[in-house]
Design a protein around this motif. Structure first.
Motif, PDB file in Angstrom:
ATOM      1  N   ALA A   1       0.843  -1.198   0.000  1.00 43.83           N
ATOM      2  CA  ALA A   1       0.000   0.000   0.000  1.00 43.83           C
ATOM      3  C   ALA A   1       0.877   1.247   0.000  1.00 43.83           C
ATOM      4  CB  ALA A   1      -0.894  -0.004   1.227  1.00 43.83           C
ATOM      5  N   GLY A   2       0.493   2.230  -0.800  1.00 43.85           N
ATOM      6  CA  GLY A   2       1.220   3.491  -0.830  1.00 43.85           C
ATOM      7  C   GLY A   2       2.421   3.486  -1.766  1.00 43.85           C
ATOM      8  N   SER A   3       2.594   2.382  -2.502  1.00 46.96           N
ATOM      9  CA  SER A   3       3.743   2.323  -3.413  1.00 46.96           C
ATOM     10  C   SER A   3       3.429   3.050  -4.719  1.00 46.96           C
ATOM     11  CB  SER A   3       4.125   0.867  -3.712  1.00 46.96           C
ATOM     12  OG  SER A   3       3.012   0.162  -4.217  1.00 46.96           O
ATOM     13  N   GLY A   4       2.176   3.482  -4.864  1.00 49.96           N
ATOM     14  CA  GLY A   4       1.781   4.193  -6.084  1.00 49.96           C
ATOM     15  C   GLY A   4       1.121   3.269  -7.088  1.00 49.96           C
ATOM     16  N   LYS A   5       0.989   2.022  -6.702  1.00 52.17           N
ATOM     17  CA  LYS A   5       0.479   0.958  -7.569  1.00 52.17           C
ATOM     18  C   LYS A   5      -0.851   1.271  -8.270  1.00 52.17           C
ATOM     19  CE  LYS A   5      -0.226  -2.135  -4.766  1.00 52.17           C
ATOM     20  NZ  LYS A   5      -1.554  -2.560  -4.405  1.00 52.17           N
ATOM     21  N   SER A   6      -1.850   1.703  -7.494  1.00 54.99           N
ATOM     22  CA  SER A   6      -3.180   1.897  -8.096  1.00 54.99           C
ATOM     23  C   SER A   6      -3.185   3.030  -9.114  1.00 54.99           C
ATOM     24  CB  SER A   6      -4.228   2.185  -7.020  1.00 54.99           C
ATOM     25  OG  SER A   6      -4.305   1.094  -6.165  1.00 54.99           O
ATOM     26  N   THR A   7      -2.648   4.184  -8.718  1.00 56.29           N
ATOM     27  CA  THR A   7      -2.614   5.337  -9.617  1.00 56.29           C
ATOM     28  C   THR A   7      -1.840   4.994 -10.889  1.00 56.29           C
ATOM     29  OG1 THR A   7      -2.417   6.611  -7.591  1.00 56.29           O
ATOM     30  CG2 THR A   7      -2.064   7.808  -9.642  1.00 56.29           C
ATOM     31  N   VAL A   8      -0.683   4.392 -10.683  1.00 55.47           N
ATOM     32  CA  VAL A   8       0.179   4.068 -11.825  1.00 55.47           C
ATOM     33  C   VAL A   8      -0.492   3.021 -12.721  1.00 55.47           C
ATOM     34  CG1 VAL A   8       2.331   2.857 -12.399  1.00 55.47           C
ATOM     35  CG2 VAL A   8       2.349   4.722 -10.723  1.00 55.47           C
ATOM     36  N   SER A   9      -1.079   1.998 -12.132  1.00 57.82           N
ATOM     37  CA  SER A   9      -1.691   0.920 -12.932  1.00 57.82           C
ATOM     38  C   SER A   9      -2.805   1.453 -13.818  1.00 57.82           C
ATOM     39  CB  SER A   9      -2.240  -0.192 -12.030  1.00 57.82           C
ATOM     40  OG  SER A   9      -1.214  -0.731 -11.248  1.00 57.82           O
ATOM     41  N   LYS A  10      -3.657   2.321 -13.238  1.00 56.03           N
ATOM     42  CA  LYS A  10      -4.768   2.890 -14.017  1.00 56.03           C
ATOM     43  C   LYS A  10      -4.229   3.659 -15.219  1.00 56.03           C
ATOM     44  CE  LYS A  10      -7.518   3.795 -10.054  1.00 56.03           C
ATOM     45  NZ  LYS A  10      -7.575   4.768  -8.978  1.00 56.03           N
ATOM     46  N   LEU A  11      -3.216   4.497 -14.973  1.00 54.48           N
ATOM     47  CA  LEU A  11      -2.710   5.345 -16.053  1.00 54.48           C
ATOM     48  C   LEU A  11      -1.910   4.558 -17.084  1.00 54.48           C
ATOM     49  CD1 LEU A  11      -1.926   8.443 -13.830  1.00 54.48           C
ATOM     50  CD2 LEU A  11      -3.696   8.293 -15.570  1.00 54.48           C
ATOM     51  N   VAL A  12      -1.208   3.522 -16.635  1.00 57.04           N
ATOM     52  CA  VAL A  12      -0.476   2.671 -17.589  1.00 57.04           C
ATOM     53  C   VAL A  12      -1.502   1.989 -18.497  1.00 57.04           C
ATOM     54  CG1 VAL A  12       0.883   0.536 -17.805  1.00 57.04           C
ATOM     55  CG2 VAL A  12       1.606   2.308 -16.198  1.00 57.04           C
ATOM     56  N   ALA A  13      -2.603   1.504 -17.903  1.00 57.55           N
ATOM     57  CA  ALA A  13      -3.651   0.840 -18.693  1.00 57.55           C
ATOM     58  C   ALA A  13      -4.214   1.821 -19.728  1.00 57.55           C
ATOM     59  CB  ALA A  13      -4.750   0.332 -17.772  1.00 57.55           C
TER      60      ALA A  13
ATOM     61  N   ALA B   1      10.253 -10.174 -11.842  1.00 57.52           N
ATOM     62  CA  ALA B   1       9.598  -8.855 -11.903  1.00 57.52           C
ATOM     63  C   ALA B   1      10.648  -7.753 -11.820  1.00 57.52           C
ATOM     64  CB  ALA B   1       8.600  -8.706 -10.756  1.00 57.52           C
ATOM     65  N   ILE B   2      10.345  -6.629 -12.446  1.00 56.81           N
ATOM     66  CA  ILE B   2      11.262  -5.480 -12.388  1.00 56.81           C
ATOM     67  C   ILE B   2      10.885  -4.626 -11.188  1.00 56.81           C
ATOM     68  CG2 ILE B   2      11.967  -3.360 -13.584  1.00 56.81           C
ATOM     69  CD1 ILE B   2      11.368  -4.988 -16.211  1.00 56.81           C
ATOM     70  N   LEU B   3      11.854  -4.385 -10.324  1.00 60.00           N
ATOM     71  CA  LEU B   3      11.600  -3.573  -9.133  1.00 60.00           C
ATOM     72  C   LEU B   3      11.677  -2.091  -9.493  1.00 60.00           C
ATOM     73  CD1 LEU B   3      11.378  -3.294  -5.968  1.00 60.00           C
ATOM     74  CD2 LEU B   3      13.876  -3.261  -5.967  1.00 60.00           C
ATOM     75  N   VAL B   4      10.637  -1.353  -9.141  1.00 61.68           N
ATOM     76  CA  VAL B   4      10.664   0.099  -9.364  1.00 61.68           C
ATOM     77  C   VAL B   4      10.515   0.781  -8.005  1.00 61.68           C
ATOM     78  CG1 VAL B   4       9.622   2.064 -10.580  1.00 61.68           C
ATOM     79  CG2 VAL B   4       9.543  -0.213 -11.627  1.00 61.68           C
ATOM     80  N   ASP B   5      11.583   1.443  -7.563  1.00 64.78           N
ATOM     81  CA  ASP B   5      11.518   2.186  -6.298  1.00 64.78           C
ATOM     82  C   ASP B   5      10.964   3.566  -6.629  1.00 64.78           C
ATOM     83  OD1 ASP B   5      11.875   3.686  -4.031  1.00 64.78           O
ATOM     84  OD2 ASP B   5      13.869   2.909  -3.591  1.00 64.78           O
ATOM     85  N   THR B   6       9.744   3.839  -6.143  1.00 59.72           N
ATOM     86  CA  THR B   6       9.059   5.070  -6.534  1.00 59.72           C
ATOM     87  C   THR B   6       9.270   6.210  -5.535  1.00 59.72           C
ATOM     88  OG1 THR B   6       6.960   4.589  -5.394  1.00 59.72           O
ATOM     89  CG2 THR B   6       7.235   3.631  -7.574  1.00 59.72           C
ATOM     90  N   THR B   7      10.115   5.980  -4.494  1.00 58.98           N
ATOM     91  CA  THR B   7      10.267   6.974  -3.421  1.00 58.98           C
ATOM     92  C   THR B   7      10.506   8.379  -3.967  1.00 58.98           C
ATOM     93  OG1 THR B   7      11.253   5.222  -2.090  1.00 58.98           O
ATOM     94  CG2 THR B   7      11.454   7.478  -1.233  1.00 58.98           C
ATOM     95  N   ASP B   8      11.453   8.501  -4.885  1.00 55.35           N
ATOM     96  CA  ASP B   8      11.797   9.840  -5.380  1.00 55.35           C
ATOM     97  C   ASP B   8      11.311  10.093  -6.804  1.00 55.35           C
ATOM     98  OD1 ASP B   8      13.174  10.561  -3.005  1.00 55.35           O
ATOM     99  OD2 ASP B   8      14.790   9.211  -3.629  1.00 55.35           O
TER     100      ASP B   8
ATOM    101  N   ARG C   1       5.449   6.203   1.848  1.00 52.82           N
ATOM    102  CA  ARG C   1       4.157   5.529   1.646  1.00 52.82           C
ATOM    103  C   ARG C   1       3.122   6.054   2.640  1.00 52.82           C
ATOM    104  NH1 ARG C   1       3.846   0.146   2.312  1.00 52.82           N
ATOM    105  NH2 ARG C   1       5.831  -0.232   3.333  1.00 52.82           N
ATOM    106  N   VAL C   2       3.551   6.302   3.875  1.00 55.14           N
ATOM    107  CA  VAL C   2       2.633   6.851   4.886  1.00 55.14           C
ATOM    108  C   VAL C   2       2.174   8.239   4.438  1.00 55.14           C
ATOM    109  CG1 VAL C   2       2.456   7.720   7.262  1.00 55.14           C
ATOM    110  CG2 VAL C   2       3.611   5.543   6.818  1.00 55.14           C
ATOM    111  N   GLN C   3       3.119   9.045   4.002  1.00 56.09           N
ATOM    112  CA  GLN C   3       2.794  10.412   3.570  1.00 56.09           C
ATOM    113  C   GLN C   3       1.775  10.404   2.420  1.00 56.09           C
ATOM    114  OE1 GLN C   3       3.244  13.257   4.717  1.00 56.09           O
ATOM    115  NE2 GLN C   3       2.935  14.662   3.007  1.00 56.09           N
ATOM    116  N   ARG C   4       1.994   9.539   1.437  1.00 56.80           N
ATOM    117  CA  ARG C   4       1.081   9.472   0.283  1.00 56.80           C
ATOM    118  C   ARG C   4      -0.312   9.057   0.717  1.00 56.80           C
ATOM    119  NH1 ARG C   4       4.923   5.987  -3.752  1.00 56.80           N
ATOM    120  NH2 ARG C   4       6.442   7.615  -4.171  1.00 56.80           N
ATOM    121  N   ARG C   5      -0.391   8.012   1.534  1.00 55.73           N
ATOM    122  CA  ARG C   5      -1.702   7.512   1.958  1.00 55.73           C
ATOM    123  C   ARG C   5      -2.425   8.539   2.831  1.00 55.73           C
ATOM    124  NH1 ARG C   5      -4.042   2.623   0.957  1.00 55.73           N
ATOM    125  NH2 ARG C   5      -3.006   3.076  -0.990  1.00 55.73           N
ATOM    126  N   PHE C   6      -1.644   9.261   3.649  1.00 52.22           N
ATOM    127  CA  PHE C   6      -2.212  10.296   4.515  1.00 52.22           C
ATOM    128  C   PHE C   6      -2.826  11.414   3.663  1.00 52.22           C
ATOM    129  CE2 PHE C   6      -1.434  14.180   7.208  1.00 52.22           C
ATOM    130  CZ  PHE C   6      -2.452  13.934   8.115  1.00 52.22           C
TER     131      PHE C   6
END
Ligand code: CDP
Length: 228
Positions: free
Chosen positions: A14-26, A203-210, A158-163
């Protein structure tokens, strides 16, 4: 197994950006977006509505089997999906903190996961392409997916994004509530005996922190396009 259909598997906490990114990639690829978290959330809601106790596993398994679930593109918000559970629109209800906190009870049941996996595999049949996001997509649901990504970010980010997300929805959770929820869910998701959250070996690891959302999308879409 699914190589004839172009599928992109995206997993992560959670908070890795998965949902937002997945929708837009689709959207960029013209593929169908499939949110498997929404399915576990909908089942949790169904169980609660039917007053089934989380210790009654047989009844939960039954509820999973009889659940009539549809994920449709949202008419009101192009950037979202509409979740219809037994004929009722539950898109907003399934995002409540109460549901988020209880999903772990249904998500750990092996036979529930079996039903979900079957349903998820059926969903992609006949599609031109799909982006499916969750926890076990690259490892269990679509192990043969041609494109697999695992998104992650530092705990604080991840906490900051979810907050911020919850604040935008006017939810009353404090930063501490969000941190506690993420810590708990990371633990239960990663230690579950069946379908735990794990990066598939290939799987390819994508660190989305920055990285901005756009940078993550460009990275993923770029890799897929370069490969075609
Ligand atoms: O958006 P967020 O990451 O907060 O959650 P989600 O993707 O909607 O998933 C909610 C919960 O469902 C997760 O914490 C997982 O425990 C569970 N889940 C799962 O077990 N398997 C999946 N494929 C997707 C979600």
């Amino acid at each position: 197994m699914f190589e004839e259909i172009k599928v992109v598997a995206i997993d992560g906490p959670a908070g890795s950006g998965k949902s937002t990114v997945s929708k837009l990639v689709a959207e960029k690829l013209g593929f169908t977006y499939i949110d498997t978290g929404a399915m576990y959330r909908a089942l949790t809601l169904k169980v609660m509505k039917k007053n089934i106790s989380f210790s009654e596993e047989e009844k939960i398994i039954e509820a999973a089997r009889e659940m009539d679930l549809k994920l449709l593109p949202s008419v009101a918000n192009a950037n979202s999906i509409c979740v219809i559970l037994d004929g009722e629109d539950v898109s907003g209800e399934i995002r409540k903190m109460e549901i988020t906190g209880n999903v772990k009870y249904v998500a750990k049941i092996a036979k529930v996961r079996e039903s979900m996996v079957k349903f998820q595999r059926r969903m992609i049949k006949g599609l031109g392409g799909a982006v499916m996001e969750g926890r076990d997509i690259g490892t269990v649901v679509l192990p043969d997916a041609k494109y697999k990504f695992y998104l992650d970010a530092s705990f604080d980010e991840r906490v900051q994004r979810r907050f911020m997300e919850l604040r935008a929805r006017a939810a009353s959770a404090t930063r501490e509530d969000v941190a506690d929820d993420l810590k708990q869910r990371d633990h239960t998701d990663k230690t579950r005996a069946v379908g735990p959250l794990k990066k598939a070996e290939n799987a390819i690891l994508v660190d989305t922190t920055d990285l901005s959302i756009n940078e993550v999308i460009e990275k993923i879409v770029g890799m897929i396009n370069d490969d075609q």
